[in-house]
Design a protein around this motif. Structure first.
Motif, PDB file in Angstrom:
ATOM      1  N   GLN A  37     -25.951  45.138 -26.044  1.00  0.00           N
ATOM      2  CA  GLN A  37     -26.192  45.419 -27.489  1.00  0.00           C
ATOM      3  C   GLN A  37     -27.454  46.431 -27.405  1.00  0.00           C
ATOM      4  N   LEU A  88     -30.151  45.863 -24.775  1.00  0.00           N
ATOM      5  CA  LEU A  88     -30.131  44.427 -24.463  1.00  0.00           C
ATOM      6  C   LEU A  88     -28.830  43.953 -23.682  1.00  0.00           C
ATOM      7  N   LEU A  90     -26.660  41.034 -22.417  1.00  0.00           N
ATOM      8  CA  LEU A  90     -26.458  39.436 -22.926  1.00  0.00           C
ATOM      9  C   LEU A  90     -25.271  39.133 -22.123  1.00  0.00           C
ATOM     10  N   PHE A 104     -24.562  32.065 -25.262  1.00  0.00           N
ATOM     11  CA  PHE A 104     -25.258  33.123 -25.055  1.00  0.00           C
ATOM     12  C   PHE A 104     -26.527  32.861 -24.457  1.00  0.00           C
ATOM     13  N   GLY A 105     -27.175  33.692 -23.241  1.00  0.00           N
ATOM     14  CA  GLY A 105     -28.411  33.730 -22.788  1.00  0.00           C
ATOM     15  C   GLY A 105     -29.314  34.540 -23.611  1.00  0.00           C
ATOM     16  N   PRO A 106     -30.591  34.399 -23.132  1.00  0.00           N
ATOM     17  CA  PRO A 106     -31.567  35.049 -23.847  1.00  0.00           C
ATOM     18  C   PRO A 106     -31.545  36.812 -23.611  1.00  0.00           C
ATOM     19  N   GLY A 107     -30.745  37.142 -22.987  1.00  0.00           N
ATOM     20  CA  GLY A 107     -30.766  38.488 -22.691  1.00  0.00           C
ATOM     21  C   GLY A 107     -31.688  39.134 -21.715  1.00  0.00           C
ATOM     22  N   ARG A 109     -33.652  42.937 -21.474  1.00  0.00           N
ATOM     23  CA  ARG A 109     -33.872  44.081 -22.156  1.00  0.00           C
ATOM     24  C   ARG A 109     -34.032  45.330 -20.895  1.00  0.00           C
TER      25      ARG A 109
ATOM     26  N   PHE B  36     -23.237  33.945 -35.461  1.00  0.00           N
ATOM     27  CA  PHE B  36     -24.618  33.526 -34.654  1.00  0.00           C
ATOM     28  C   PHE B  36     -25.659  34.021 -35.646  1.00  0.00           C
ATOM     29  N   GLN B  38     -29.599  35.766 -34.333  1.00  0.00           N
ATOM     30  CA  GLN B  38     -30.282  36.385 -33.457  1.00  0.00           C
ATOM     31  C   GLN B  38     -31.527  36.787 -34.210  1.00  0.00           C
ATOM     32  N   GLY B  41     -35.074  40.657 -30.758  1.00  0.00           N
ATOM     33  CA  GLY B  41     -35.428  40.888 -29.251  1.00  0.00           C
ATOM     34  C   GLY B  41     -34.863  39.718 -28.345  1.00  0.00           C
ATOM     35  N   LYS B  42     -34.050  38.638 -29.190  1.00  0.00           N
ATOM     36  CA  LYS B  42     -33.762  37.475 -28.463  1.00  0.00           C
ATOM     37  C   LYS B  42     -32.266  37.453 -28.304  1.00  0.00           C
ATOM     38  N   GLY B  43     -31.580  36.229 -27.690  1.00  0.00           N
ATOM     39  CA  GLY B  43     -30.343  36.239 -27.382  1.00  0.00           C
ATOM     40  C   GLY B  43     -29.602  35.502 -28.686  1.00  0.00           C
ATOM     41  N   LEU B  44     -28.586  35.128 -28.514  1.00  0.00           N
ATOM     42  CA  LEU B  44     -27.719  34.703 -29.835  1.00  0.00           C
ATOM     43  C   LEU B  44     -27.639  33.106 -29.902  1.00  0.00           C
ATOM     44  N   LEU B  89     -24.905  37.471 -37.192  1.00  0.00           N
ATOM     45  CA  LEU B  89     -23.936  38.362 -36.516  1.00  0.00           C
ATOM     46  C   LEU B  89     -22.573  37.398 -36.728  1.00  0.00           C
TER      47      LEU B  89
END
Lengths: 113, 113
Positions: A37, A88, A90, A104-107, A109, B36, B38, B41-44, B89
């Motif tokens: 992303q 990011l 994911l 989804f996980g938190p990602g 960066r 979703f 978001q 800066g975070k995940g989904l 999203l």
């Protein structure tokens, strides 16, 4: 029930380097997908793994590669980093069912300088 | 190429308003559609998933509808709160692409107190 986790949270790399990102699937999920992303955009599909085999790939070059392990955790490897790889990343896990709902996980960066 | 479009790109409303976010897709041959949330800066976080055979799904103050024939989905948020401020999203699982999700660019929502 443990959700999807990713590590590290943040990462800074230099152009040309290699990076490995990690993901642990939600308990019981056998499928993992990776998405990139960029800032201000929706996630773009990189690839998916099911039972340790690649099961679909998006429009990303071969320097993006992955692995899925027997415990269904996964890695995303990116070689020869470019500035445009800053994003990011994911990870999403799911079950092979009709719904195929992805969690989804938190990602992670990633910043490439 | 199958795409997903979200309108508006950004929305600012006073607290308490009911609002509608729009998502359009280019092919009616879909498995399902997922909404979703978001945070920056975070995940989904998955809000609602609508199977292709369904017309709508509800969760608390959220209601999502699906009209495959027109290629549209709407997310209705009732009695908006400042805590609803986030990017929303829309993602479609097209039959042509198997198990990957195709995302829109999102709608940035700000609810003012």
């Amino acid at each position: 029930e443990t959700g999807v986790t990713q590590s590290p949270t943040h990462l800074i790399k230099t152009r040309g380097q290699q990076v490995t990102l990690r993901c642990s699937s939600q308990s019981g999920h056998n499928t993992v997908s990776w998405y990139q992303q960029a800032l201000g955009q929706g996630p773009q599909f990189i690839f998916q793994y099911y039972r340790e085999e690649e099961n679909g790939r998006g429009n990303f070059p071969p320097r993006f590669s992955g692995l899925q392990f027997p415990n269904y955790s996964s890695e995303l490897n990116v070689n020869a980093l470019e500035l445009d790889d800053s994003a990011l990343y994911l990870c999403a896990s799911s079950l092979q069912t009709d719904t195929y709902e992805q969690y989804f996980g938190p990602g992670t960066r990633l910043t490439v300088t | 190429k199958q795409e997903v479009t979200q309108i508006p790109a950004a929305l600012s409303v006073p607290e308490g308003e009911n609002l509608v976010l729009n998502c359009s897709f280019t092919d009616s041959a879909i498995y399902n559609l997922q909404w979703f949330r978001q945070d920056p800066g975070k995940g989904l976080t998955s809000l609602l998933l609508i199977q292709s055979s369904q017309r709508e799904q509800t969760s608390g103050r959220l209601n999502a509808s699906l009209d495959k024939s027109s290629g549209r989905s709407t997310l209705y948020i009732a009695a908006s709160q400042p805590g609803d401020s986030a990017t929303y999203l829309c993602a479609v699982r097209y039959m042509e692409y198997g198990n990957k999700l195709v995302f829109g660019a999102g709608t940035i929502l700000r609810v003012k107190s």
